[in-house]
Design a protein around this motif. Structure first.
Motif, PDB file in Angstrom:
ATOM      1  N   HIS A 101      50.381 101.474  43.963  1.00  0.00           N
ATOM      2  CA  HIS A 101      50.796 102.771  43.408  1.00  0.00           C
ATOM      3  C   HIS A 101      51.027 102.637  41.902  1.00  0.00           C
ATOM      4  N   PRO A 102      49.981 102.364  41.140  1.00  0.00           N
ATOM      5  CA  PRO A 102      50.168 102.155  39.694  1.00  0.00           C
ATOM      6  C   PRO A 102      50.638 103.399  38.957  1.00  0.00           C
ATOM      7  N   GLN A 103      50.483 104.566  39.572  1.00  0.00           N
ATOM      8  CA  GLN A 103      50.880 105.804  38.907  1.00  0.00           C
ATOM      9  C   GLN A 103      52.381 106.078  39.021  1.00  0.00           C
ATOM     10  N   SER A 120      56.636 110.372  45.458  1.00  0.00           N
ATOM     11  CA  SER A 120      56.825 108.972  45.075  1.00  0.00           C
ATOM     12  C   SER A 120      57.847 108.275  45.961  1.00  0.00           C
ATOM     13  N   LEU A 151      57.607  93.327  44.661  1.00  0.00           N
ATOM     14  CA  LEU A 151      57.368  94.559  43.931  1.00  0.00           C
ATOM     15  C   LEU A 151      55.967  94.662  43.342  1.00  0.00           C
ATOM     16  N   ALA A 152      55.356  93.528  43.009  1.00  0.00           N
ATOM     17  CA  ALA A 152      54.001  93.556  42.452  1.00  0.00           C
ATOM     18  C   ALA A 152      53.022  94.208  43.424  1.00  0.00           C
ATOM     19  N   PRO A 155      60.504 108.601  36.609  1.00  0.00           N
ATOM     20  CA  PRO A 155      60.391 107.345  37.362  1.00  0.00           C
ATOM     21  C   PRO A 155      61.205 107.381  38.650  1.00  0.00           C
ATOM     22  N   ASP A 164      56.078 105.003  38.280  1.00  0.00           N
ATOM     23  CA  ASP A 164      56.976 104.134  37.512  1.00  0.00           C
ATOM     24  C   ASP A 164      58.248 103.905  38.322  1.00  0.00           C
ATOM     25  N   VAL A 165      58.747 102.671  38.301  1.00  0.00           N
ATOM     26  CA  VAL A 165      59.903 102.302  39.109  1.00  0.00           C
ATOM     27  C   VAL A 165      61.001 101.720  38.214  1.00  0.00           C
ATOM     28  N   PHE A 203      53.679  96.699  45.471  1.00  0.00           N
ATOM     29  CA  PHE A 203      53.836  98.151  45.341  1.00  0.00           C
ATOM     30  C   PHE A 203      53.172  98.652  44.069  1.00  0.00           C
ATOM     31  N   ARG A 204      53.348  97.930  42.969  1.00  0.00           N
ATOM     32  CA  ARG A 204      52.754  98.342  41.696  1.00  0.00           C
ATOM     33  C   ARG A 204      51.229  98.363  41.800  1.00  0.00           C
TER      34      ARG A 204
END
Length: 288
Positions: free
Chosen positions: A121-123, A276, A114-115, A96, A125-126, A117-118
């Motif tokens: 880039h769903p792949q 990432s 942040l939503a 991550p 993990d943050v 970015f998610r």
């Protein structure tokens, strides 16, 4: 290894591709060059080695014994290189992305965005490490830190993200008729400070409030510090961007302000960044 005696890599690649596909056209397609270029590279390789790699006596050229032997070794060598390149480029893919920042920045700026970015880039993990302590970059440390200051730190790359000044603020109900007229007056009021950060303490020292806290000091996480100020529990010094809306709405009153700009910086170690991290820093910059 005597590199000067080695044939050009382009010629070795062309010959291995031809040996694998058995066709000049297919080898050229694989390497994005013409079939004539593949043929020329193979002839250059034969000239360099002074060895016939193809038997061209028939309608379809065939690999000679020397050509078969070289092709087998090249296949093993290129596969080993390809496997190692794959390992290096994907070894961090599942790790991550660790983002170190202050609780105030996380609560007031980062998490609300942040939503986005998610979604993009769903792949990736943050992990948000909302910790005021400064952590060292490294295999077990953060990939990126977002820190308050004026930049110019040694040994890292720092890119300004958001400019702001520091405000001393309090709720109108807390000030009432006893409004401080200078920063030095703050020493006699209850103060609210974010745990582990130096923004407020440095501001107070800069303005001569060396004995801050005669009225008591309450140390809180960043997001709770502003909540306590809004409830009239004391005076706090914070980044102006976090309280601009409160000031405009009348929930908080600005008592004093910095006379110079500070900001939040994207801080990374120098050198190559993994994919990432590049995606995250690009997204951060696009938010402002």
């Amino acid at each position: 290894m005597n590199w000067r005696s080695m044939p050009p890599l382009s010629a070795l690649r062309a010959f291995e591709a031809y040996a694998s596909f058995g066709s000049l056209q297919k080898a050229g397609d694989a390497l994005s060059v013409s079939h004539a270029a593949i043929s020329q590279q193979i002839r250059n390789l034969e000239t360099h080695l002074n060895v016939a790699l193809l038997d061209r006596s028939g309608r379809q050229a065939q690999l000679t014994d020397d050509g078969l032997a070289l092709a087998a070794e090249l296949k093993r060598g290129f596969e080993a290189i390809g496997n190692e390149v794959q390992r290096l480029t994907t070894k961090d893919a599942e790790r991550p992305l660790i983002v170190s920042t202050t609780p105030s920045f996380a609560a007031n700026w980062l998490v609300p965005r942040l939503a986005d970015f998610r979604a993009k880039h769903p792949q990736i993990d943050v992990v948000i490490d909302a910790n005021p302590s400064i952590s060292e970059f490294g295999p077990n440390g953060p990939d990126v830190a977002i820190r308050f200051g004026q930049g110019g730190w040694n040994g890292v790359e720092a890119l300004l993200l958001v400019t702001t000044r520091r405000f001393a603020v309090a709720a109108p109900s807390f000030i009432c008729d006893d409004c401080p007229t200078s920063p030095a007056d703050l020493a006699r009021f209850p103060l609210l400070q974010e745990v582990g950060t130096s923004e407020s303490s440095l501001w107070l020292a800069k303005h001569g409030v060396c004995d801050a806290g005669q009225g008591g000091v309450t140390v809180l996480p960043g997001n709770l510090t502003l909540d306590a100020a809004r409830m009239g529990q004391g005076i706090t010094v914070t980044a102006g961007i976090w309280v601009q809306g409160d000031i405009e709405s009348g929930r908080l009153v600005k008592l004093f302000e910095d006379d110079e700009d500070f900001g939040y910086y994207i801080v990374t170690r120098t050198g190559v960044q993994r994919a990432s991290l590049k995606a995250f820093t690009k997204w951060l910059r696009a938010q402002v």
